[in-house]
Design an enzyme around this catalytic site. Structure first.
Site, mmCIF file in Angstrom:
data_model
loop_
_atom_site.group_PDB
_atom_site.id
_atom_site.type_symbol
_atom_site.label_atom_id
_atom_site.label_comp_id
_atom_site.label_asym_id
_atom_site.label_seq_id
_atom_site.Cartn_x
_atom_site.Cartn_y
_atom_site.Cartn_z
ATOM 1 N N HIS A 1 0.837 -1.218 0.000
ATOM 2 C CA HIS A 1 0.000 0.000 0.000
ATOM 3 C C HIS A 1 0.865 1.259 0.000
ATOM 4 O O HIS A 1 0.439 2.300 0.478
ATOM 5 C CB HIS A 1 -0.936 0.044 1.219
ATOM 6 C CG HIS A 1 -1.687 -1.232 1.465
ATOM 7 N ND1 HIS A 1 -2.964 -1.460 1.001
ATOM 8 C CD2 HIS A 1 -1.316 -2.369 2.105
ATOM 9 C CE1 HIS A 1 -3.358 -2.669 1.364
ATOM 10 N NE2 HIS A 1 -2.370 -3.239 2.026
ATOM 11 N N LYS B 1 15.712 21.778 -11.972
ATOM 12 C CA LYS B 1 14.991 20.534 -12.232
ATOM 13 C C LYS B 1 15.794 19.500 -13.019
ATOM 14 O O LYS B 1 16.520 19.830 -13.946
ATOM 15 C CB LYS B 1 13.701 20.817 -13.018
ATOM 16 C CG LYS B 1 12.615 21.521 -12.240
ATOM 17 C CD LYS B 1 12.104 20.723 -11.042
ATOM 18 C CE LYS B 1 11.274 19.524 -11.436
ATOM 19 N NZ LYS B 1 9.972 19.925 -11.979
ATOM 20 N N GLU C 1 8.970 8.400 -17.138
ATOM 21 C CA GLU C 1 7.585 8.861 -17.304
ATOM 22 C C GLU C 1 7.016 8.393 -18.642
ATOM 23 O O GLU C 1 5.851 8.019 -18.739
ATOM 24 C CB GLU C 1 7.520 10.387 -17.219
ATOM 25 C CG GLU C 1 7.789 10.918 -15.822
ATOM 26 C CD GLU C 1 7.936 12.430 -15.828
ATOM 27 O OE1 GLU C 1 7.026 13.100 -15.335
ATOM 28 O OE2 GLU C 1 8.958 12.935 -16.328
#
Ligand code: ARG
Length: 464
Positions: free
Chosen positions: A157, A284, A291
């Protein structure tokens, strides 16, 4: 004679819009090598049964080779007027050999031809994928060995659950990709059934020898029912399903490593070569490759949907709808092949951030279950032990301490005598060493599995 292979019964030309709407040459040209391979086998068989003579068959074979090299060199002219790759190649043969070229299509139809071409293409695709999956497994195995002593928090979980060895983590994916390889190998059995000779749908009255074509093309068996095989796309749907599962495995892993690369997790640094920056935020470093591995999975699953819906409600036998199988097939293959390549490269380059992982490893009570099992081993009923450890965890949370920080009297109050051995299973390292079941993260068990995989993949650390 018209340009079309089927022009005889038509008087008017085809509407231009129909020509562009129905063409498949824009995507099925990549079948050209397999189309030629199948035609060469067919021509040789025609000579064996006396429908051509030996020198005619040889002329066809050599001319087809010449056409193949033209296509390879990029000098072969393609045009939507000629519909598909089969017509292009046959037309080129007729241009060069005249009436002899007009004999090649004897005893066959494009319906059994296209199924044969696709199957030949898929055999190569499966072998290619197997190689890519094996390379990915080797990269995972190398990571398992490189990071073998690192202990990770295992999650359920996405909540901290129990400690696992990093090697155990990497081997988990090795297992998944092994099942993927096994699935492709199994799919290959159904791919390797020869359609050619089914002709349009009912077979042919000409004395063809399908067994000869089977042997020449390396198929395991000849399809038993012409109606079935000329309409069958089960093997193709199965293949794209298998590709979808690979994509799903990659996607779950990509999501995991996107999380792991965040400041919040801090488990790994992704290699610069596999990341990109932001056009506005100078700090960044974005995990774009991961992705897109996750994102492109949507395409592959979409391809599977396309195929499932495509065959829904198709009457026997061939229907032109089936031409649309190839866009989905090629897209799913290309996507997954590229993903596998990149995933292996990322895994080879990545290093776990050991200090960062270790610094927070004692958070989240990863040793709680081992403590409970320790109580069970001392004779406490499992449910009672669960309850007792639950209370200890609550106490720790109140005091902002770990289980290992609790004083002996707390353990004595749970069960007299408990405090003597309990500290040997508390703390993440101790908890990890306590595992013993087969298939668990127990260090000797993981070591045994690493060795088994080394033997199975035929690799040594040097060879990776
Ligand atoms: N381009 C067609 C396909 O991919 C080849 C078979 C065409 N057969 C036909 N009867 N029109 O399915």
């Amino acid at each position: 004679m018209t340009q079309k292979t089927w022009g005889g019964r038509f008087q008017g030309g085809t509407d231009d819009r129909v020509v562009t709407f129905t063409e498949s040459i824009s995507f099925d040209r990549r079948l050209y090598r397999h189309d030629i391979q199948a035609s060469q086998a067919h021509a040789r068989m025609l000579a064996e049964v006396g429908l051509l003579n030996a020198s005619e068959a040889e002329q066809i074979v050599t001319t087809l080779d010449a056409i193949a090299s033209e296509i390879e060199r990029g000098t072969f002219p393609f045009s939507v007027e000629l519909e598909d790759i089969h017509t292009h190649i046959e037309r080129a043969l007729i241009e060069r050999l005249g009436d002899l070229g007009r004999r090649l299509h004897t005893g066959r139809s494009r319906n059994d031809q296209v199924a044969t071409d696709v199957k030949l293409w898929m055999r190569d695709a499966i072998d290619d994928l197997d190689g890519r999956l094996r390379k990915l497994q080797l990269a995972l195995l190398a990571a398992a060995m490189r990071e073998r002593e690192v202990v990770l928090p295992g999650y359920t979980h996405l909540q901290r659950a129990q400690p696992v060895l990093a090697a155990h983590y990497f081997l988990a994916y090795l297992e998944k990709y092994q099942r993927d390889r096994d699935r492709f190998a199994d799919c290959r059995k159904r791919v390797n059934v020869l359609p050619l000779g089914a002709a349009a749908l009912a077979g042919t009255s000409l004395p063809i020898d399908r067994e000869s074509v089977r042997r020449q093309l390396g198929f395991d068996i000849v399809a038993a029912n012409s109606l079935d095989v000329s309409s069958d796309r089960d093997f193709l749907i199965e293949f794209v399903f298998d590709l979808s599962l690979v994509a799903l495995h990659l996607s779950g892993w990509a999501e995991e490593w996107i999380l792991w690369s965040t400041t919040e997790f801090g488990f790994l640094d992704l290699p610069d070569a596999f990341c990109t920056g932001s056009s506005i935020m100078p700090q960044k470093k974005n995990p774009d490759v991961l992705e897109l591995i996750r994102g492109k999975t949507a395409r592959v699953v979409g391809d599977l949907q396309q195929l499932l819906v495509l065959v829904k409600g198709l009457p026997l036998a061939y229907n032109r709808d089936l031409q649309e199988d190839k866009t989905a097939l090629f897209d799913a293959f290309d996507t997954v092949a590229a993903e596998l390549e990149l995933a292996a490269a990322v895994i080879r380059e990545v290093r776990l951030r050991r200090e960062s992982i270790a610094a927070r490893l004692e958070e989240g009570f990863l040793d709680a279950t081992t403590l409970m099992e320790f109580l069970v081993a001392q004779g406490m009923p499992m449910r009672a032990a669960h309850e007792a450890v639950g209370r200890l965890v609550r106490l720790c949370e109140e005091r902002h301490v770990r289980l290992a920080d609790l004083p002996p009297e707390v353990f004595e109050s749970v069960r007299p005598g408990l405090s003597s051995g309990v500290y040997q299973v508390l703390g993440v390292q101790n908890a990890l060493r306590a595992f013993r079941s087969a298939g668990s993260t127990a260090p000797p068990e993981v070591e045994r599995q690493v060795e088994a995989w080394q033997a199975r993949l035929g690799s040594s650390e040097r060879g990776l």
